[in-house]
Motif scaffolding. Structure first.
Motif, PDB file in Angstrom:
ATOM      1  N   VAL A  11      21.366  67.404 -43.369  1.00 47.26           N
ATOM      2  CA  VAL A  11      21.355  68.775 -43.899  1.00 47.26           C
ATOM      3  C   VAL A  11      20.091  69.033 -44.711  1.00 47.26           C
ATOM      4  CG1 VAL A  11      22.494  70.330 -45.538  1.00 47.26           C
ATOM      5  CG2 VAL A  11      23.857  69.072 -43.892  1.00 47.26           C
ATOM      6  N   PHE A  12      19.717  68.079 -45.557  1.00 42.63           N
ATOM      7  CA  PHE A  12      18.545  68.280 -46.409  1.00 42.63           C
ATOM      8  C   PHE A  12      17.260  68.228 -45.589  1.00 42.63           C
ATOM      9  CE2 PHE A  12      19.674  68.030 -51.059  1.00 42.63           C
ATOM     10  CZ  PHE A  12      20.999  68.346 -50.870  1.00 42.63           C
ATOM     11  N   ARG A  13      17.234  67.388 -44.559  1.00 41.25           N
ATOM     12  CA  ARG A  13      16.041  67.313 -43.713  1.00 41.25           C
ATOM     13  C   ARG A  13      15.867  68.614 -42.935  1.00 41.25           C
ATOM     14  NH1 ARG A  13      14.402  61.888 -40.855  1.00 41.25           N
ATOM     15  NH2 ARG A  13      14.028  61.504 -43.034  1.00 41.25           N
ATOM     16  N   PHE A  41      20.559  77.006 -54.117  1.00 40.42           N
ATOM     17  CA  PHE A  41      20.326  76.637 -52.719  1.00 40.42           C
ATOM     18  C   PHE A  41      20.625  75.152 -52.511  1.00 40.42           C
ATOM     19  CE2 PHE A  41      17.146  75.124 -49.535  1.00 40.42           C
ATOM     20  CZ  PHE A  41      17.758  75.655 -48.424  1.00 40.42           C
ATOM     21  N   ARG A  42      20.117  74.325 -53.433  1.00 41.40           N
ATOM     22  CA  ARG A  42      20.379  72.876 -53.364  1.00 41.40           C
ATOM     23  C   ARG A  42      21.886  72.600 -53.480  1.00 41.40           C
ATOM     24  NH1 ARG A  42      17.919  67.817 -54.330  1.00 41.40           N
ATOM     25  NH2 ARG A  42      15.875  68.706 -54.118  1.00 41.40           N
ATOM     26  N   ARG A  43      22.544  73.342 -54.377  1.00 38.89           N
ATOM     27  CA  ARG A  43      23.989  73.167 -54.560  1.00 38.89           C
ATOM     28  C   ARG A  43      24.737  73.523 -53.269  1.00 38.89           C
ATOM     29  NH1 ARG A  43      24.655  75.824 -59.224  1.00 38.89           N
ATOM     30  NH2 ARG A  43      25.134  77.785 -58.201  1.00 38.89           N
ATOM     31  N   THR A  44      24.296  74.602 -52.634  1.00 42.83           N
ATOM     32  CA  THR A  44      24.920  75.011 -51.372  1.00 42.83           C
ATOM     33  C   THR A  44      24.765  73.923 -50.310  1.00 42.83           C
ATOM     34  OG1 THR A  44      24.419  77.311 -51.879  1.00 42.83           O
ATOM     35  CG2 THR A  44      24.947  76.815 -49.596  1.00 42.83           C
ATOM     36  N   MET A  45      23.562  73.334 -50.264  1.00 42.26           N
ATOM     37  CA  MET A  45      23.317  72.272 -49.279  1.00 42.26           C
ATOM     38  C   MET A  45      24.171  71.036 -49.572  1.00 42.26           C
ATOM     39  SD  MET A  45      21.280  73.547 -47.126  1.00 42.26           S
ATOM     40  CE  MET A  45      21.774  75.226 -47.427  1.00 42.26           C
ATOM     41  N   LEU A  46      24.328  70.731 -50.872  1.00 43.24           N
ATOM     42  CA  LEU A  46      25.171  69.593 -51.267  1.00 43.24           C
ATOM     43  C   LEU A  46      26.616  69.834 -50.830  1.00 43.24           C
ATOM     44  CD1 LEU A  46      23.960  68.653 -54.874  1.00 43.24           C
ATOM     45  CD2 LEU A  46      23.956  67.166 -52.885  1.00 43.24           C
ATOM     46  N   ILE A  47      27.101  71.045 -51.096  1.00 40.83           N
ATOM     47  CA  ILE A  47      28.483  71.379 -50.725  1.00 40.83           C
ATOM     48  C   ILE A  47      28.642  71.299 -49.207  1.00 40.83           C
ATOM     49  CG2 ILE A  47      30.184  73.256 -50.659  1.00 40.83           C
ATOM     50  CD1 ILE A  47      29.079  74.099 -53.434  1.00 40.83           C
ATOM     51  N   ARG A  48      27.625  71.795 -48.477  1.00 41.52           N
ATOM     52  CA  ARG A  48      27.681  71.739 -47.011  1.00 41.52           C
ATOM     53  C   ARG A  48      27.756  70.284 -46.535  1.00 41.52           C
ATOM     54  NH1 ARG A  48      23.426  75.490 -43.929  1.00 41.52           N
ATOM     55  NH2 ARG A  48      24.484  77.021 -45.201  1.00 41.52           N
ATOM     56  N   SER A  49      26.978  69.397 -47.176  1.00 42.06           N
ATOM     57  CA  SER A  49      26.998  67.975 -46.800  1.00 42.06           C
ATOM     58  C   SER A  49      28.379  67.370 -47.040  1.00 42.06           C
ATOM     59  CB  SER A  49      25.978  67.179 -47.626  1.00 42.06           C
ATOM     60  OG  SER A  49      24.722  67.769 -47.558  1.00 42.06           O
ATOM     61  N   VAL A  50      28.955  67.698 -48.210  1.00 44.04           N
ATOM     62  CA  VAL A  50      30.280  67.157 -48.544  1.00 44.04           C
ATOM     63  C   VAL A  50      31.321  67.655 -47.538  1.00 44.04           C
ATOM     64  CG1 VAL A  50      32.130  67.175 -50.269  1.00 44.04           C
ATOM     65  CG2 VAL A  50      29.775  66.858 -50.994  1.00 44.04           C
ATOM     66  N   LEU A  51      31.224  68.927 -47.173  1.00 45.48           N
ATOM     67  CA  LEU A  51      32.189  69.484 -46.210  1.00 45.48           C
ATOM     68  C   LEU A  51      32.056  68.803 -44.846  1.00 45.48           C
ATOM     69  CD1 LEU A  51      32.115  73.301 -47.039  1.00 45.48           C
ATOM     70  CD2 LEU A  51      33.983  71.691 -47.433  1.00 45.48           C
ATOM     71  N   TRP A  52      30.818  68.618 -44.403  1.00 48.14           N
ATOM     72  CA  TRP A  52      30.613  67.927 -43.123  1.00 48.14           C
ATOM     73  C   TRP A  52      31.188  66.512 -43.171  1.00 48.14           C
ATOM     74  CZ3 TRP A  52      29.702  69.248 -38.380  1.00 48.14           C
ATOM     75  CH2 TRP A  52      29.026  70.443 -38.084  1.00 48.14           C
ATOM     76  N   ALA A  53      30.855  65.797 -44.253  1.00 49.16           N
ATOM     77  CA  ALA A  53      31.309  64.407 -44.367  1.00 49.16           C
ATOM     78  C   ALA A  53      32.834  64.333 -44.423  1.00 49.16           C
ATOM     79  CB  ALA A  53      30.709  63.763 -45.616  1.00 49.16           C
ATOM     80  N   THR A  54      33.451  65.244 -45.176  1.00 51.14           N
ATOM     81  CA  THR A  54      34.908  65.254 -45.276  1.00 51.14           C
ATOM     82  C   THR A  54      35.530  65.549 -43.911  1.00 51.14           C
ATOM     83  OG1 THR A  54      34.685  66.100 -47.526  1.00 51.14           O
ATOM     84  CG2 THR A  54      36.859  66.249 -46.534  1.00 51.14           C
ATOM     85  N   GLY A  55      34.991  66.541 -43.236  1.00 50.27           N
ATOM     86  CA  GLY A  55      35.525  66.912 -41.925  1.00 50.27           C
ATOM     87  C   GLY A  55      35.402  65.793 -40.911  1.00 50.27           C
TER      88      GLY A  55
END
Lengths: 142, 62
Positions: free
Chosen positions: A134-136, A77-91
């Motif tokens: 995302v984490f908040r 779950f944490r890994r998914t959130m990390l990936i989501r953060s990276v995708l948002w930041a990249t986009g």
């Protein structure tokens, strides 16, 4: 640390991720000031090359450590959130760069010239903000 | 996808932290799964089913 051992012992793997995060902080602490120095006050000659090399090593280390942290995070779950953060930041970063580029292309006088070195720094700040949001959202300690 | 994780955990008197420790995941993961914000992977679903000695379809449903 033996990766094979860590596979079977989540606590050891968590400790490994914590150590990697410390090294990521060190790499960021090396990269950000040197990169900012390069933007604000470009240097030439041997000093410039050494500082540029250090900043480059810092940035490559940050990417490698970030990628390794993603791979070694055992909590899916944490890994998914990390990936989501990276995708948002990249986009967001790519989107802003693209908009800036198009405006600059069509109206060259409308925007000030910005060094390309600003992009990785922007990405770091946007990633930090995206991660916090995302984490908040899921009440995870970032 | 819905699940009975909260009910099953409640029947055994476990807290989210207890369940997280048994599954070796974070408490936030348990909370996210229970509230339907996150669907676990198949390996994790199997671990959950094994822990409660039930079939996956007895815990998770569409």
């Amino acid at each position: 640390m033996n990766f094979a051992t860590c596979e079977r012992i989540p606590a050891a793997r968590q400790q490994e991720v914590r150590n990697l995060r410390k090294w990521l902080a060190v790499a960021t602490a090396v990269f950000l000031p040197l990169n900012s120095l390069g933007v604000v006050r470009p240097m030439h000659g041997a000093t410039g090359i050494i500082l540029a090399a250090l900043a480059g090593v810092g940035f490559v280390s940050m990417i490698a450590l970030g990628f390794t942290i993603l791979l070694r995070t055992s909590d899916e779950f944490r890994r998914t959130m990390l990936i989501r953060s990276v995708l948002w930041a990249t986009g967001i970063t790519l989107g802003l760069v693209a908009i800036y580029g198009y405006v600059d292309l069509l109206h060259p006088e409308a925007l000030p010239r910005i060094p390309l070195l600003v992009i990785p720094v922007s990405f770091i700040f946007v990633l930090t903000a995206a991660k916090l949001l995302v984490f908040r959202q899921h009440r995870i300690d970032a | 996808m819905t699940n009975r994780l909260r009910d099953l955990r409640g029947e055994l008197g476990w807290s989210q932290a207890d369940l997280a420790a048994k599954l070796e995941i974070s408490r936030q993961s348990v909370n996210a799964i229970e509230t339907g914000k996150y669907d676990p992977s198949l390996p994790l679903a199997f671990r959950i089913a094994k822990l409660f000695r039930k079939k996956i379809e007895d815990i998770f449903s569409e």
